[in-house]
Motif scaffolding. Sequence first.
Motif, PDB file in Angstrom:
ATOM      1  N   TRP A   1       0.751  -1.304  -0.007  1.00 49.95           N
ATOM      2  CA  TRP A   1      -0.018  -0.032  -0.085  1.00 49.95           C
ATOM      3  C   TRP A   1       0.700   1.448  -0.010  1.00 49.95           C
ATOM      4  O   TRP A   1       0.524   2.221  -0.572  1.00 49.95           O
ATOM      5  CB  TRP A   1      -1.011  -0.022   1.386  1.00 49.95           C
TER       6      TRP A   1
ATOM      7  N   ASP B   1       0.788  12.956  -4.793  1.00 46.25           N
ATOM      8  CA  ASP B   1       1.069  11.974  -5.827  1.00 46.25           C
ATOM      9  C   ASP B   1       1.933  10.868  -5.389  1.00 46.25           C
ATOM     10  O   ASP B   1       3.195  11.062  -5.027  1.00 46.25           O
ATOM     11  CB  ASP B   1       1.996  12.937  -6.952  1.00 46.25           C
ATOM     12  N   TRP B   2       1.100   9.692  -5.523  1.00 44.76           N
ATOM     13  CA  TRP B   2       1.755   8.318  -4.916  1.00 44.76           C
ATOM     14  C   TRP B   2       2.131   7.526  -6.276  1.00 44.76           C
ATOM     15  O   TRP B   2       1.508   7.634  -7.156  1.00 44.76           O
ATOM     16  CB  TRP B   2       0.528   7.618  -4.243  1.00 44.76           C
ATOM     17  N   GLU B   3       3.424   7.145  -5.968  1.00 52.28           N
ATOM     18  CA  GLU B   3       3.878   6.131  -7.258  1.00 52.28           C
ATOM     19  C   GLU B   3       3.723   4.940  -6.518  1.00 52.28           C
ATOM     20  O   GLU B   3       4.291   4.499  -5.614  1.00 52.28           O
ATOM     21  CB  GLU B   3       5.378   6.359  -7.475  1.00 52.28           C
ATOM     22  N   LEU B   4       3.124   4.239  -7.096  1.00 48.09           N
ATOM     23  CA  LEU B   4       2.591   2.698  -6.802  1.00 48.09           C
ATOM     24  C   LEU B   4       3.711   1.763  -7.069  1.00 48.09           C
ATOM     25  O   LEU B   4       4.613   2.111  -7.737  1.00 48.09           O
ATOM     26  CB  LEU B   4       1.267   2.287  -7.349  1.00 48.09           C
TER      27      LEU B   4
ATOM     28  N   GLU C   1       2.813   2.924 -11.617  1.00 44.65           N
ATOM     29  CA  GLU C   1       1.718   3.764 -11.750  1.00 44.65           C
ATOM     30  C   GLU C   1       1.717   5.074 -10.710  1.00 44.65           C
ATOM     31  O   GLU C   1       1.942   4.820  -9.824  1.00 44.65           O
ATOM     32  CB  GLU C   1       0.307   3.082 -11.916  1.00 44.65           C
ATOM     33  N   HIS C   2       0.917   5.911 -11.283  1.00 40.20           N
ATOM     34  CA  HIS C   2       0.533   7.170 -10.338  1.00 40.20           C
ATOM     35  C   HIS C   2      -0.681   7.505  -9.758  1.00 40.20           C
ATOM     36  O   HIS C   2      -1.579   7.358 -10.702  1.00 40.20           O
ATOM     37  CB  HIS C   2       1.274   8.522 -10.827  1.00 40.20           C
ATOM     38  N   THR C   3      -0.971   7.717  -8.575  1.00 41.88           N
ATOM     39  CA  THR C   3      -2.325   8.067  -8.058  1.00 41.88           C
ATOM     40  C   THR C   3      -2.252   9.535  -7.693  1.00 41.88           C
ATOM     41  O   THR C   3      -1.228   9.645  -6.613  1.00 41.88           O
ATOM     42  CB  THR C   3      -2.911   7.120  -7.066  1.00 41.88           C
ATOM     43  N   VAL C   4      -2.924  10.567  -8.098  1.00 36.79           N
ATOM     44  CA  VAL C   4      -2.925  11.893  -7.779  1.00 36.79           C
ATOM     45  C   VAL C   4      -4.223  12.279  -6.917  1.00 36.79           C
ATOM     46  O   VAL C   4      -5.186  11.984  -7.794  1.00 36.79           O
ATOM     47  CB  VAL C   4      -2.632  12.782  -8.767  1.00 36.79           C
ATOM     48  N   VAL C   5      -4.120  12.655  -5.732  1.00 40.73           N
ATOM     49  CA  VAL C   5      -5.211  13.174  -4.959  1.00 40.73           C
ATOM     50  C   VAL C   5      -5.064  14.517  -4.505  1.00 40.73           C
ATOM     51  O   VAL C   5      -3.956  15.012  -4.059  1.00 40.73           O
ATOM     52  CB  VAL C   5      -5.827  12.126  -3.914  1.00 40.73           C
TER      53      VAL C   5
END
Length: 107
Positions: free
Chosen positions: A18, A36-39, A43-47
């Motif tokens: 996680w 900006d999370w780098e998984l 992939e990147h998830t931006v919130v």
Amino acid sequence: MLDFNGKYRTVLSFKDPWCGTAIEIKKIRFNKYRIDWELITGEHTVVDLVGKAEGDTIDFRKRTGKDGSELYGYTYSLTDGKNRLVVSLVTPDKKIVCNFIRMKEEK
């Protein structure tokens, strides 16, 4: 003054998937931050999150439950001279803690 802006990489130790591999934080308004999370898949998830800053911690948790006694969400805390970032996810069922170290800015 808080200075969460910057890039952080996961501390090399036991990693929860996680936590991902890296995180970047940008303050975009008074109490709003872009995360900006780098998984681990690359992939990147931006919130965009709105939170309450106090000391070296930003609290993005919300109250849940019928009586509002349970907290759910994230806290971001700077430690070790603002060189380490501790991100905690709290849910009614569990708590996950991720440790990151600030990356040096490239010049």
